[in-house]
Write a protein that holds these residues in place. Structure first.
Motif, PDB file in Angstrom:
ATOM      1  N   ASP A 269       0.836  -1.182   0.000  1.00  0.00           N
ATOM      2  CA  ASP A 269       0.000   0.000   0.000  1.00  0.00           C
ATOM      3  C   ASP A 269       0.883   1.248   0.000  1.00  0.00           C
ATOM      4  N   LYS A 270       2.058   1.131  -0.607  1.00  0.00           N
ATOM      5  CA  LYS A 270       2.940   2.299  -0.604  1.00  0.00           C
ATOM      6  C   LYS A 270       2.383   3.397  -1.492  1.00  0.00           C
ATOM      7  N   GLY A 271       1.623   2.996  -2.519  1.00  0.00           N
ATOM      8  CA  GLY A 271       0.925   3.988  -3.319  1.00  0.00           C
ATOM      9  C   GLY A 271      -0.085   4.762  -2.493  1.00  0.00           C
ATOM     10  N   GLY A 272      -0.735   4.080  -1.554  1.00  0.00           N
ATOM     11  CA  GLY A 272      -1.698   4.739  -0.685  1.00  0.00           C
ATOM     12  C   GLY A 272      -1.045   5.752   0.232  1.00  0.00           C
ATOM     13  N   ILE A 273       0.126   5.417   0.767  1.00  0.00           N
ATOM     14  CA  ILE A 273       0.850   6.349   1.638  1.00  0.00           C
ATOM     15  C   ILE A 273       1.170   7.632   0.880  1.00  0.00           C
ATOM     16  N   VAL A 274       1.675   7.474  -0.340  1.00  0.00           N
ATOM     17  CA  VAL A 274       2.101   8.641  -1.121  1.00  0.00           C
ATOM     18  C   VAL A 274       0.910   9.511  -1.506  1.00  0.00           C
ATOM     19  N   ILE A 275      -0.201   8.904  -1.881  1.00  0.00           N
ATOM     20  CA  ILE A 275      -1.392   9.679  -2.229  1.00  0.00           C
ATOM     21  C   ILE A 275      -1.866  10.486  -1.023  1.00  0.00           C
ATOM     22  N   ALA A 276      -1.842   9.888   0.163  1.00  0.00           N
ATOM     23  CA  ALA A 276      -2.262  10.606   1.368  1.00  0.00           C
ATOM     24  C   ALA A 276      -1.374  11.819   1.632  1.00  0.00           C
ATOM     25  N   LEU A 277      -0.068  11.632   1.568  1.00  0.00           N
ATOM     26  CA  LEU A 277       0.860  12.734   1.839  1.00  0.00           C
ATOM     27  C   LEU A 277       0.701  13.871   0.832  1.00  0.00           C
ATOM     28  N   TYR A 278       0.545  13.518  -0.428  1.00  0.00           N
ATOM     29  CA  TYR A 278       0.468  14.573  -1.442  1.00  0.00           C
ATOM     30  C   TYR A 278      -0.895  15.243  -1.478  1.00  0.00           C
ATOM     31  N   ALA A 279      -1.938  14.563  -1.055  1.00  0.00           N
ATOM     32  CA  ALA A 279      -3.234  15.234  -0.931  1.00  0.00           C
ATOM     33  C   ALA A 279      -3.143  16.335   0.125  1.00  0.00           C
ATOM     34  N   ILE A 280      -2.466  16.044   1.229  1.00  0.00           N
ATOM     35  CA  ILE A 280      -2.287  17.053   2.274  1.00  0.00           C
ATOM     36  C   ILE A 280      -1.420  18.195   1.760  1.00  0.00           C
ATOM     37  N   ARG A 281      -0.416  17.861   0.953  1.00  0.00           N
ATOM     38  CA  ARG A 281       0.424  18.914   0.377  1.00  0.00           C
ATOM     39  C   ARG A 281      -0.389  19.820  -0.543  1.00  0.00           C
ATOM     40  N   LEU A 282      -1.276  19.229  -1.344  1.00  0.00           N
ATOM     41  CA  LEU A 282      -2.096  20.052  -2.237  1.00  0.00           C
ATOM     42  C   LEU A 282      -3.039  20.955  -1.451  1.00  0.00           C
ATOM     43  N   LEU A 283      -3.587  20.455  -0.355  1.00  0.00           N
ATOM     44  CA  LEU A 283      -4.432  21.297   0.492  1.00  0.00           C
ATOM     45  C   LEU A 283      -3.646  22.505   1.002  1.00  0.00           C
ATOM     46  N   GLN A 284      -2.426  22.273   1.386  1.00  0.00           N
ATOM     47  CA  GLN A 284      -1.612  23.372   1.900  1.00  0.00           C
ATOM     48  C   GLN A 284      -1.249  24.353   0.793  1.00  0.00           C
ATOM     49  N   GLN A 285      -0.940  23.849  -0.387  1.00  0.00           N
ATOM     50  CA  GLN A 285      -0.632  24.746  -1.504  1.00  0.00           C
ATOM     51  C   GLN A 285      -1.819  25.654  -1.823  1.00  0.00           C
ATOM     52  N   MET A 286      -3.030  25.118  -1.639  1.00  0.00           N
ATOM     53  CA  MET A 286      -4.243  25.883  -1.921  1.00  0.00           C
ATOM     54  C   MET A 286      -4.729  26.671  -0.705  1.00  0.00           C
ATOM     55  N   GLN A 287      -3.959  26.576   0.391  1.00  0.00           N
ATOM     56  CA  GLN A 287      -4.268  27.278   1.636  1.00  0.00           C
ATOM     57  C   GLN A 287      -5.660  26.908   2.161  1.00  0.00           C
ATOM     58  N   PHE A 288      -6.010  25.640   2.012  1.00  0.00           N
ATOM     59  CA  PHE A 288      -7.284  25.152   2.525  1.00  0.00           C
ATOM     60  C   PHE A 288      -7.065  24.617   3.934  1.00  0.00           C
ATOM     61  N   THR A 289      -7.719  25.225   4.916  1.00  0.00           N
ATOM     62  CA  THR A 289      -7.557  24.820   6.314  1.00  0.00           C
ATOM     63  C   THR A 289      -8.899  24.626   7.013  1.00  0.00           C
ATOM     64  N   ASN A 290      -9.971  24.487   6.236  1.00  0.00           N
ATOM     65  CA  ASN A 290     -11.310  24.429   6.826  1.00  0.00           C
ATOM     66  C   ASN A 290     -11.637  23.041   7.391  1.00  0.00           C
ATOM     67  N   PHE A 291     -10.739  22.530   8.223  1.00  0.00           N
ATOM     68  CA  PHE A 291     -10.927  21.268   8.931  1.00  0.00           C
ATOM     69  C   PHE A 291     -10.371  21.474  10.334  1.00  0.00           C
ATOM     70  N   LYS A 292     -10.868  20.707  11.270  1.00  0.00           N
ATOM     71  CA  LYS A 292     -10.320  20.796  12.620  1.00  0.00           C
ATOM     72  C   LYS A 292      -9.020  20.019  12.721  1.00  0.00           C
ATOM     73  N   GLN A 293      -9.032  18.807  12.144  1.00  0.00           N
ATOM     74  CA  GLN A 293      -7.827  17.975  12.200  1.00  0.00           C
ATOM     75  C   GLN A 293      -7.846  16.923  11.111  1.00  0.00           C
ATOM     76  N   ILE A 294      -6.709  16.767  10.465  1.00  0.00           N
ATOM     77  CA  ILE A 294      -6.482  15.628   9.575  1.00  0.00           C
ATOM     78  C   ILE A 294      -5.450  14.743  10.267  1.00  0.00           C
ATOM     79  N   THR A 295      -5.770  13.473  10.395  1.00  0.00           N
ATOM     80  CA  THR A 295      -4.856  12.519  11.016  1.00  0.00           C
ATOM     81  C   THR A 295      -4.497  11.448  10.001  1.00  0.00           C
ATOM     82  N   LEU A 296      -3.212  11.170   9.878  1.00  0.00           N
ATOM     83  CA  LEU A 296      -2.735  10.094   9.008  1.00  0.00           C
ATOM     84  C   LEU A 296      -2.153   8.994   9.870  1.00  0.00           C
TER      85      LEU A 296
END
Length: 418
Positions: A145-172
């Motif tokens: 599931d190493k593909g799954g790990i990478v998709i999770a990390l980069y989804a969070i990176r894209l959220l940060q690039q777009m300055q999206f913070t409208n969540f209380k917490q994201i946990t990986l």
């Protein structure tokens, strides 16, 4: 029209009917988020590079050195994203589970899950290192599931690039021992799932580009038979053949499976005797059970005990045991609602998800069993899972990144009912 063509048309009709049940919202799809899709597309080289680093490390369940190496890389990447990283022992399994958290400004709590262990032995990465052929990447654990790990990390990176913070917490949560039923992580999964509004599991995307909306639960089955030894040629009648009785019990108990309820009972291991000229005095049979309904485990357990009394060879003793493993992840109204959201998001790209069930269990079973709204299969699309030909579809990286990132944004904006 020949029979094969008619069968194909019927199969397609069933698939379309099932898909339409989940994609009503996608028929009038919202416009694609061009900024997000551009970023997801541009991320492909970096995603591929990180995937290569992880795949080229042996991290089979039980390979503590490799698991720690993968965990260290994931931790470093998470810290680059400003996430807090904590490790905890995976005992009785080896290695350390990783939990990375990111705080936002909203109210939604979202749990992402993936696992760093594979089914492959040490030395596999050296023998079959990461390679790309056409639009496919190959290597041990490349999609599970190493593909799954990478998709999770980069989804969070894209959220940060777009300055999206409208969540209380994201946990990986990245688990070390999913491939052996998560014995060292199940309590952690349940606790985290209960603390979050929704759980999105990063198991591989299905071959047909789909998500998993239900999974079967698991149980181990055991039949023990005690008999009496005797010379197989001189005095077989003086013995009580445990192997023959075990075979009888195995065959009659296999009928406890129920196709209508999607319950399977398969006996897979048989041990009896050591010499062909001796009537065996003991036999052991082990099996596998899968079910979508937790009540089925009670039914089969009771059925095995009842059938054990129906012996073919007098004088033998038969005992049975059912050990529950992962609970079922059933299809529920909350799952259907999450699936409809995902379908609508994929519709923004002009794409459709298949909504599938699986006889295989995963960490999503534990999250669902803890009462969490759970959807699975958000990882990279691929195939040939658990084989030397396992592959990941590289052209699925951008749409899958888009899907997970938009899903996080969607459940952050419109909370999931608990």
């Amino acid at each position: 029209m020949d029979r094969a063509a008619r069968h194909k048309m019927m199969h397609c009709g069933v698939a379309i009917t099932v898909a339409l049940a989940f994609q009503g919202a996608a028929l009038a799809a919202a416009p694609v988020n061009q900024d997000l899709f551009a970023r997801a597309t541009q991320a492909r080289p970096e995603v591929t590079s990180l995937l290569e680093r992880l795949v080229n490390i042996d991290s089979g369940t039980g390979s503590e050195k490799g698991l720690d190496q993968v965990g260290a890389i994931v931790a470093a990447e998470a810290k680059k994203l400003g996430m807090r990283v904590d490790f905890s022992s995976a005992a009785p399994a080896v290695g350390h589970n990783l939990v990375a958290t990111l705080s936002g400004t909203g109210t939604a709590r979202i749990l992402l899950m993936a696992h760093m262990d594979t089914v492959f032995a040490d030395g596999t990465a050296a023998a079959r290192p990461f390679r790309i052929q056409g639009e496919r990447a190959y290597g041990p654990g490349v999609m599970d599931d190493k593909g799954g790990i990478v998709i999770a990390l980069y989804a969070i990176r894209l959220l940060q690039q777009m300055q999206f913070t409208n969540f209380k917490q994201i946990t990986l949560l990245v688990n070390t021992n999913e491939e052996t039923s998560s014995k060292g992580t199940v309590k952690l999964i349940a606790a985290l799932a209960q603390q979050h509004d929704v759980t999105l599991n990063l198991e591989p995307g299905r071959v047909a580009d789909g998500l998993v909306v239900w999974r079967k639960g698991t149980a181990d089955l055991q039949i023990d038979v005690k008999g009496k030894s005797a010379h197989a040629g001189v005095a077989p009648e003086a013995g009580r053949n445990a192997a023959m009785e075990a075979a009888h019990q195995m065959l009659q108990m296999a009928t406890l499976g129920d196709d209508a309820k999607k319950t399977t009972v398969n006996f897979t291991v048989f041990h009896a005797g050591e010499r062909s000229n001796v009537i065996p005095n003991a036999a052991l049979v082990r099996g596998d059970m899968r079910a979508t309904d937790a009540a089925e485990f009670d039914r089969v357990e009771q059925g095995m005990a009842r059938m054990a009394e129906k012996k073919q060879i007098a004088g033998t003793e038969v005992s049975t045991r059912l050990v529950r493993g992962m609970p079922p992840m059933p299809a529920t109204p909350r799952t259907a609602a999450l699936a409809a959201r995902a379908q609508a998001i994929y519709g923004e790209l002009g794409m459709k998800l298949t909504m599938e069930g699986s006889g295989g269990a995963a960490d999503a079973n534990f999250a669902s069993g803890a009462g969490a709204a759970t959807l699975d299969g958000f990882g990279i699309v691929g195939g040939a899972i658990h084989t030397e030909d396992e592959y990941a579809e590289l052209n699925s990286i951008a749409p899958r990144l888009y899907l997970l990132t938009r899903m996080i944004m969607d459940v952050s904006t419109t909370p999931v009912p608990r």
